[in-house]
Design a protein around this motif. Structure first.
Motif, PDB file in Angstrom:
ATOM      1  N   HIS A  31     115.063   9.997  10.316  1.00  0.00           N
ATOM      2  CA  HIS A  31     116.047  11.131   9.960  1.00  0.00           C
ATOM      3  C   HIS A  31     115.759  12.383  10.677  1.00  0.00           C
ATOM      4  CE1 HIS A  31     118.328  13.930   7.536  1.00  0.00           C
ATOM      5  NE2 HIS A  31     119.485  13.016   7.699  1.00  0.00           N
ATOM      6  N   PHE A  32     114.637  12.969  10.509  1.00  0.00           N
ATOM      7  CA  PHE A  32     114.369  14.424  11.154  1.00  0.00           C
ATOM      8  C   PHE A  32     114.497  14.255  12.675  1.00  0.00           C
ATOM      9  CE2 PHE A  32     111.053  16.883  12.981  1.00  0.00           C
ATOM     10  CZ  PHE A  32     111.318  18.279  12.475  1.00  0.00           C
ATOM     11  N   LEU A  33     114.066  13.239  13.281  1.00  0.00           N
ATOM     12  CA  LEU A  33     114.116  13.188  14.873  1.00  0.00           C
ATOM     13  C   LEU A  33     115.529  12.931  15.290  1.00  0.00           C
ATOM     14  CD1 LEU A  33     111.073  10.903  15.538  1.00  0.00           C
ATOM     15  CD2 LEU A  33     111.200  13.244  15.884  1.00  0.00           C
ATOM     16  N   ALA A  34     116.148  12.226  14.358  1.00  0.00           N
ATOM     17  CA  ALA A  34     117.669  12.092  14.804  1.00  0.00           C
ATOM     18  C   ALA A  34     118.276  13.276  14.697  1.00  0.00           C
ATOM     19  CB  ALA A  34     118.268  10.854  13.710  1.00  0.00           C
ATOM     20  N   GLN A  35     117.942  14.150  13.963  1.00  0.00           N
ATOM     21  CA  GLN A  35     118.645  15.848  13.895  1.00  0.00           C
ATOM     22  C   GLN A  35     118.299  16.416  15.001  1.00  0.00           C
ATOM     23  OE1 GLN A  35     120.613  16.260  10.945  1.00  0.00           O
ATOM     24  NE2 GLN A  35     120.175  14.013  10.422  1.00  0.00           N
ATOM     25  N   HIS A  36     117.436  16.331  15.813  1.00  0.00           N
ATOM     26  CA  HIS A  36     116.821  16.978  17.066  1.00  0.00           C
ATOM     27  C   HIS A  36     117.423  16.473  18.293  1.00  0.00           C
ATOM     28  CE1 HIS A  36     114.488  18.517  13.532  1.00  0.00           C
ATOM     29  NE2 HIS A  36     114.408  19.516  14.286  1.00  0.00           N
ATOM     30  N   VAL A  56     101.587  11.017   9.416  1.00  0.00           N
ATOM     31  CA  VAL A  56     102.715  11.102  10.183  1.00  0.00           C
ATOM     32  C   VAL A  56     102.177  10.320  11.425  1.00  0.00           C
ATOM     33  CG1 VAL A  56     104.028  12.733  11.689  1.00  0.00           C
ATOM     34  CG2 VAL A  56     103.293  13.168   9.315  1.00  0.00           C
ATOM     35  N   SER A  57     101.178  10.578  11.922  1.00  0.00           N
ATOM     36  CA  SER A  57     100.761   9.892  13.443  1.00  0.00           C
ATOM     37  C   SER A  57     100.849   8.308  13.068  1.00  0.00           C
ATOM     38  CB  SER A  57      99.289  10.156  13.671  1.00  0.00           C
ATOM     39  OG  SER A  57      99.471  11.451  14.201  1.00  0.00           O
ATOM     40  N   HIS A  58     100.381   7.750  12.004  1.00  0.00           N
ATOM     41  CA  HIS A  58     100.316   6.497  11.497  1.00  0.00           C
ATOM     42  C   HIS A  58     101.708   5.860  11.646  1.00  0.00           C
ATOM     43  CE1 HIS A  58      99.550   2.646   9.444  1.00  0.00           C
ATOM     44  NE2 HIS A  58     100.434   2.983   8.665  1.00  0.00           N
ATOM     45  N   HIS A  59     102.590   6.508  10.970  1.00  0.00           N
ATOM     46  CA  HIS A  59     103.947   6.047  10.763  1.00  0.00           C
ATOM     47  C   HIS A  59     104.713   6.376  12.217  1.00  0.00           C
ATOM     48  CE1 HIS A  59     103.739   5.674   6.633  1.00  0.00           C
ATOM     49  NE2 HIS A  59     103.629   6.788   6.322  1.00  0.00           N
ATOM     50  N   LEU A  60     104.256   7.122  12.784  1.00  0.00           N
ATOM     51  CA  LEU A  60     104.942   7.287  14.366  1.00  0.00           C
ATOM     52  C   LEU A  60     104.481   6.168  15.168  1.00  0.00           C
ATOM     53  CD1 LEU A  60     104.693  11.037  15.058  1.00  0.00           C
ATOM     54  CD2 LEU A  60     106.832   9.937  14.995  1.00  0.00           C
ATOM     55  N   LYS A  61     103.171   5.691  14.833  1.00  0.00           N
ATOM     56  CA  LYS A  61     102.908   4.441  15.698  1.00  0.00           C
ATOM     57  C   LYS A  61     103.573   3.316  15.316  1.00  0.00           C
ATOM     58  CE  LYS A  61      98.673   1.691  16.604  1.00  0.00           C
ATOM     59  NZ  LYS A  61      97.543   1.291  16.148  1.00  0.00           N
ATOM     60  N   PHE A  68     111.777   2.346  17.675  1.00  0.00           N
ATOM     61  CA  PHE A  68     112.992   3.464  17.110  1.00  0.00           C
ATOM     62  C   PHE A  68     112.789   4.851  17.430  1.00  0.00           C
ATOM     63  CE2 PHE A  68     113.440   0.886  12.912  1.00  0.00           C
ATOM     64  CZ  PHE A  68     114.335  -0.024  13.467  1.00  0.00           C
ATOM     65  N   VAL A  69     111.276   5.020  17.903  1.00  0.00           N
ATOM     66  CA  VAL A  69     111.013   6.479  18.406  1.00  0.00           C
ATOM     67  C   VAL A  69     110.328   6.173  19.789  1.00  0.00           C
ATOM     68  CG1 VAL A  69     110.843   7.604  16.155  1.00  0.00           C
ATOM     69  CG2 VAL A  69     108.658   6.843  17.424  1.00  0.00           C
ATOM     70  N   THR A  70     110.810   7.451  20.633  1.00  0.00           N
ATOM     71  CA  THR A  70     109.973   7.276  21.931  1.00  0.00           C
ATOM     72  C   THR A  70     108.746   8.426  22.177  1.00  0.00           C
ATOM     73  OG1 THR A  70     111.381   8.916  22.927  1.00  0.00           O
ATOM     74  CG2 THR A  70     112.096   6.376  23.086  1.00  0.00           C
ATOM     75  N   ARG A  71     108.054   8.301  22.889  1.00  0.00           N
ATOM     76  CA  ARG A  71     107.051   9.201  23.009  1.00  0.00           C
ATOM     77  C   ARG A  71     106.820   9.672  24.512  1.00  0.00           C
ATOM     78  NH1 ARG A  71     101.538   7.033  20.621  1.00  0.00           N
ATOM     79  NH2 ARG A  71     100.500   8.063  22.661  1.00  0.00           N
ATOM     80  N   ARG A  72     106.229  10.918  24.701  1.00  0.00           N
ATOM     81  CA  ARG A  72     105.943  11.231  25.860  1.00  0.00           C
ATOM     82  C   ARG A  72     105.101  12.442  25.825  1.00  0.00           C
ATOM     83  NH1 ARG A  72     108.538  15.836  27.964  1.00  0.00           N
ATOM     84  NH2 ARG A  72     110.406  16.798  26.727  1.00  0.00           N
ATOM     85  N   ARG A  73     104.151  12.479  26.847  1.00  0.00           N
ATOM     86  CA  ARG A  73     103.159  13.381  26.888  1.00  0.00           C
ATOM     87  C   ARG A  73     103.562  14.695  27.461  1.00  0.00           C
ATOM     88  NH1 ARG A  73      98.213  13.823  25.502  1.00  0.00           N
ATOM     89  NH2 ARG A  73      97.804  11.613  25.281  1.00  0.00           N
ATOM     90  N   ALA A  74     103.231  15.910  27.097  1.00  0.00           N
ATOM     91  CA  ALA A  74     103.672  17.228  27.624  1.00  0.00           C
ATOM     92  C   ALA A  74     102.486  18.066  27.480  1.00  0.00           C
ATOM     93  CB  ALA A  74     104.929  17.885  26.894  1.00  0.00           C
ATOM     94  N   GLY A  75     101.805  18.206  28.514  1.00  0.00           N
ATOM     95  CA  GLY A  75     100.458  18.799  28.651  1.00  0.00           C
ATOM     96  C   GLY A  75      99.355  17.971  27.576  1.00  0.00           C
ATOM     97  N   THR A  76      98.841  18.792  26.549  1.00  0.00           N
ATOM     98  CA  THR A  76      98.070  18.158  25.787  1.00  0.00           C
ATOM     99  C   THR A  76      98.849  17.718  24.413  1.00  0.00           C
ATOM    100  OG1 THR A  76      97.556  20.239  24.658  1.00  0.00           O
ATOM    101  CG2 THR A  76      96.201  19.673  26.427  1.00  0.00           C
ATOM    102  N   SER A  77     100.256  17.819  24.157  1.00  0.00           N
ATOM    103  CA  SER A  77     100.728  17.317  22.941  1.00  0.00           C
ATOM    104  C   SER A  77     101.316  15.903  23.538  1.00  0.00           C
ATOM    105  CB  SER A  77     101.966  18.323  22.554  1.00  0.00           C
ATOM    106  OG  SER A  77     101.148  19.584  22.516  1.00  0.00           O
ATOM    107  N   ILE A  78     101.798  15.152  22.632  1.00  0.00           N
ATOM    108  CA  ILE A  78     102.715  13.983  22.576  1.00  0.00           C
ATOM    109  C   ILE A  78     104.142  14.542  21.976  1.00  0.00           C
ATOM    110  CG2 ILE A  78     103.265  11.745  22.064  1.00  0.00           C
ATOM    111  CD1 ILE A  78     100.114  11.311  22.249  1.00  0.00           C
ATOM    112  N   LEU A  79     105.337  14.189  22.645  1.00  0.00           N
ATOM    113  CA  LEU A  79     106.551  14.809  21.775  1.00  0.00           C
ATOM    114  C   LEU A  79     107.138  13.338  21.366  1.00  0.00           C
ATOM    115  CD1 LEU A  79     107.590  17.430  24.491  1.00  0.00           C
ATOM    116  CD2 LEU A  79     106.393  17.667  22.197  1.00  0.00           C
ATOM    117  N   TYR A  80     107.888  13.247  20.344  1.00  0.00           N
ATOM    118  CA  TYR A  80     108.604  12.256  19.921  1.00  0.00           C
ATOM    119  C   TYR A  80     109.980  12.460  19.748  1.00  0.00           C
ATOM    120  CZ  TYR A  80     103.931  10.475  18.658  1.00  0.00           C
ATOM    121  OH  TYR A  80     102.630  10.157  18.862  1.00  0.00           O
TER     122      TYR A  80
END
Length: 116
Positions: A31-36, A56-61, A68-80
């Motif tokens: 729900h949170f990600l769908a709002q962004h 949170v990381s466990h649930h994102l995995k 249901f979610v996508t992930r991409r690296r941006a520098g040292t961060s992973i964005l969802y």
């Protein structure tokens, strides 16, 4: 009313999708990600939900595994971000399971999951 067969492989895919949403934290993350509109770092999700980063990381995995979610690296961060295919795929799956929507010639899987 004509009866349509739900193929086993499709049923298994749908079961994985629904199982991924069987935890309230994962539902809240989706729900949170769908709002962004833009992808967000895990820290933003942690701040919003008020739960520990490892949780949170466990649930994102789990949500990533069923795409249901996508992930991409941006520098040292992973964005969802939300996978926008689930905006159609998930409601369609629910309708197929409930018999409100016929399957398509035995090819009723939707493009949320990797099949390999």
């Amino acid at each position: 009313m004509s009866e349509h067969k739900l193929e086993r492989e499709t049923a298994e895919s749908y079961a994985r999708w629904f199982h991924a949403l069987s935890d309230a934290n994962r539902v809240m993350i989706v729900h949170f990600l769908a709002q962004h509109r833009d992808p967000v770092p895990v820290g933003a999700i942690v701040d919003h939900l008020g739960i520990a980063q490892p949780t949170v990381s466990h649930h994102l995995k789990i949500l990533s595994q069923v795409r249901f979610v996508t992930r991409r690296r941006a520098g040292t961060s992973i964005l969802y971000a939300i996978n926008h295919s689930c905006e159609v795929g998930l409601p369609t799956a629910a309708n197929v399971v409930l018999g409100l929507l016929a399957t398509r010639d035995g090819n009723d899987s939707l493009p949320l999951e990797r099949t390999s």
